[in-house]
Scaffold this motif. Structure first.
Motif, PDB file in Angstrom:
ATOM      1  N   UNK A  70      70.580  19.213  18.199  1.00 57.82           N
ATOM      2  CA  UNK A  70      70.922  19.903  16.949  1.00 57.82           C
ATOM      3  C   UNK A  70      70.567  21.393  16.994  1.00 57.82           C
ATOM      4  N   UNK A  71      69.860  21.800  18.040  1.00 56.49           N
ATOM      5  CA  UNK A  71      69.405  23.185  18.187  1.00 56.49           C
ATOM      6  C   UNK A  71      70.143  23.848  19.343  1.00 56.49           C
ATOM      7  N   UNK A  72      70.109  25.168  19.367  1.00 58.42           N
ATOM      8  CA  UNK A  72      70.760  25.918  20.442  1.00 58.42           C
ATOM      9  C   UNK A  72      70.155  25.511  21.791  1.00 58.42           C
ATOM     10  N   UNK A  73      70.919  25.605  22.855  1.00 56.06           N
ATOM     11  CA  UNK A  73      70.391  25.276  24.181  1.00 56.06           C
ATOM     12  C   UNK A  73      69.107  26.068  24.466  1.00 56.06           C
ATOM     13  N   UNK A  74      68.118  25.376  25.002  1.00 54.39           N
ATOM     14  CA  UNK A  74      66.853  26.014  25.345  1.00 54.39           C
ATOM     15  C   UNK A  74      65.808  25.976  24.245  1.00 54.39           C
ATOM     16  N   UNK A  75      66.189  25.610  23.029  1.00 56.74           N
ATOM     17  CA  UNK A  75      65.217  25.550  21.930  1.00 56.74           C
ATOM     18  C   UNK A  75      64.460  24.227  22.038  1.00 56.74           C
ATOM     19  N   UNK A  76      63.149  24.313  22.190  1.00 54.89           N
ATOM     20  CA  UNK A  76      62.325  23.108  22.329  1.00 54.89           C
ATOM     21  C   UNK A  76      61.183  23.045  21.319  1.00 54.89           C
ATOM     22  N   UNK A  77      60.953  24.140  20.574  1.00 55.67           N
ATOM     23  CA  UNK A  77      59.858  24.160  19.601  1.00 55.67           C
ATOM     24  C   UNK A  77      60.372  24.554  18.230  1.00 55.67           C
ATOM     25  N   UNK A  78      59.672  24.077  17.218  1.00 57.57           N
ATOM     26  CA  UNK A  78      59.982  24.373  15.824  1.00 57.57           C
ATOM     27  C   UNK A  78      58.718  24.908  15.156  1.00 57.57           C
ATOM     28  N   UNK A  79      58.907  25.799  14.187  1.00 61.43           N
ATOM     29  CA  UNK A  79      57.802  26.275  13.352  1.00 61.43           C
ATOM     30  C   UNK A  79      58.032  25.712  11.957  1.00 61.43           C
ATOM     31  N   UNK A  80      57.093  24.888  11.518  1.00 62.96           N
ATOM     32  CA  UNK A  80      57.181  24.189  10.242  1.00 62.96           C
ATOM     33  C   UNK A  80      56.242  24.862   9.242  1.00 62.96           C
ATOM     34  N   UNK A  81      56.739  25.110   8.029  1.00 66.14           N
ATOM     35  CA  UNK A  81      55.962  25.726   6.956  1.00 66.14           C
ATOM     36  C   UNK A  81      55.646  24.645   5.926  1.00 66.14           C
ATOM     37  N   UNK A  82      54.369  24.530   5.549  1.00 65.49           N
ATOM     38  CA  UNK A  82      53.912  23.412   4.725  1.00 65.49           C
ATOM     39  C   UNK A  82      53.854  23.790   3.244  1.00 65.49           C
ATOM     40  N   UNK A  83      54.381  22.878   2.417  1.00 65.80           N
ATOM     41  CA  UNK A  83      54.383  22.990   0.959  1.00 65.80           C
ATOM     42  C   UNK A  83      53.946  21.650   0.379  1.00 65.80           C
ATOM     43  N   UNK A  84      53.553  21.670  -0.884  1.00 68.13           N
ATOM     44  CA  UNK A  84      53.329  20.421  -1.611  1.00 68.13           C
ATOM     45  C   UNK A  84      53.912  20.573  -3.010  1.00 68.13           C
ATOM     46  N   UNK A  85      54.228  19.444  -3.599  1.00 66.78           N
ATOM     47  CA  UNK A  85      54.815  19.404  -4.932  1.00 66.78           C
ATOM     48  C   UNK A  85      54.112  18.306  -5.712  1.00 66.78           C
ATOM     49  N   UNK A  86      53.419  18.685  -6.782  1.00 67.96           N
ATOM     50  CA  UNK A  86      52.704  17.714  -7.597  1.00 67.96           C
ATOM     51  C   UNK A  86      53.548  17.344  -8.813  1.00 67.96           C
ATOM     52  N   UNK A  87      53.844  16.056  -8.943  1.00 71.32           N
ATOM     53  CA  UNK A  87      54.558  15.521 -10.101  1.00 71.32           C
ATOM     54  C   UNK A  87      53.541  14.862 -11.019  1.00 71.32           C
ATOM     55  N   UNK A  88      53.729  14.945 -12.318  1.00 71.96           N
ATOM     56  CA  UNK A  88      52.776  14.335 -13.260  1.00 71.96           C
ATOM     57  C   UNK A  88      52.689  12.834 -13.092  1.00 71.96           C
ATOM     58  N   UNK A  89      53.801  12.223 -12.686  1.00 68.64           N
ATOM     59  CA  UNK A  89      53.835  10.773 -12.456  1.00 68.64           C
ATOM     60  C   UNK A  89      54.902  10.466 -11.421  1.00 68.64           C
ATOM     61  N   UNK A  90      54.868   9.256 -10.895  1.00 69.79           N
ATOM     62  CA  UNK A  90      55.871   8.852  -9.912  1.00 69.79           C
ATOM     63  C   UNK A  90      57.257   8.893 -10.547  1.00 69.79           C
ATOM     64  N   UNK A  91      58.230   9.349  -9.782  1.00 69.60           N
ATOM     65  CA  UNK A  91      59.623   9.365 -10.204  1.00 69.60           C
ATOM     66  C   UNK A  91      60.449   8.577  -9.202  1.00 69.60           C
ATOM     67  N   UNK A  92      61.561   8.065  -9.667  1.00 70.93           N
ATOM     68  CA  UNK A  92      62.495   7.390  -8.782  1.00 70.93           C
ATOM     69  C   UNK A  92      63.402   8.449  -8.171  1.00 70.93           C
ATOM     70  N   UNK A  93      63.309   8.654  -6.855  1.00 72.30           N
ATOM     71  CA  UNK A  93      64.153   9.679  -6.244  1.00 72.30           C
ATOM     72  C   UNK A  93      65.590   9.205  -6.107  1.00 72.30           C
ATOM     73  N   UNK A  94      66.492  10.147  -6.050  1.00 75.64           N
ATOM     74  CA  UNK A  94      67.902   9.881  -5.774  1.00 75.64           C
ATOM     75  C   UNK A  94      68.121  10.346  -4.340  1.00 75.64           C
ATOM     76  N   UNK A  95      68.000   9.416  -3.376  1.00 77.17           N
ATOM     77  CA  UNK A  95      68.057   9.803  -1.970  1.00 77.17           C
ATOM     78  C   UNK A  95      69.496   9.936  -1.477  1.00 77.17           C
ATOM     79  N   UNK A  96      69.656  10.773  -0.474  1.00 75.89           N
ATOM     80  CA  UNK A  96      70.954  10.969   0.174  1.00 75.89           C
ATOM     81  C   UNK A  96      71.092   9.909   1.266  1.00 75.89           C
TER      82      UNK A  96
END
Length: 157
Positions: free
Chosen positions: A93-119
């Motif tokens: 899925x990446x250009x030829x030669x790409x072997x590493x990824x840089x991931x940026x971390x986030x969090x999301x706090x919900x007041x209560x559990x929700x039912x997600x609508x997944x793809x």
């Protein structure tokens, strides 16, 4: 070796992504099971598109993968980056030669559990779990460590 993503307009993914751990104040964690890889459970993840701001990438991925709008909740940028090797089964899925990824971390706090609508083309199932069980179920080490850090557990070396 990591090389840049393909030229503008290419179909290659950028090796820059976000990880968004969705949780409740009680530290229940929402996990999603990848459709193409049954048994691979994770938090919301996704690659940056174009030159969008990373906060926008996090908001977009949460909305696309769960239907939850971060603007109604507290999306938190951890100002943390993880660099890791891209699993061989996903390197096409990446250009030829790409072997590493840089991931940026986030969090999301919900007041209560929700039912997600997944793809369905991305995820086949979802569940809310106590943080210990969620961390143990994640296939990604960086996802496990983020859940543990969110729960106030000591960082691993």
């Amino acid at each position: 070796m990591t090389s840049p993503a393909g030229p503008p307009g290419s179909s290659y993914k950028q090796p820059v992504s976000v990880l968004v751990v969705i949780h409740t104040p009680a530290m229940e964690i929402l996990l999603l099971e990848r459709a193409a890889h049954p048994g691979y459970w994770q938090s919301v993840t996704g690659s940056r598109e174009g030159d969008e701001a990373l906060g926008h990438t996090a908001w977009r991925e949460v909305l696309e993968e769960t239907g939850i709008d971060c603007r109604q909740h507290g999306l938190r940028d951890w100002q943390q980056q993880n660099r890791y090797e891209i699993f061989p089964q996903w390197r096409h899925r990446y250009a030829p030669g790409v072997t590493e990824n840089v991931e940026h971390v986030y969090s999301l706090c919900l007041n209560e559990k929700q039912t997600p609508c997944i793809a369905p083309d991305e995820h086949r199932a979802w569940c809310w779990l106590p943080w210990q069980e969620a961390a143990a179920r994640c296939f990604s080490a960086s996802n496990r460590y983020a859940i543990e850090a969110l729960a106030g557990q000591p960082a691993r070396s």
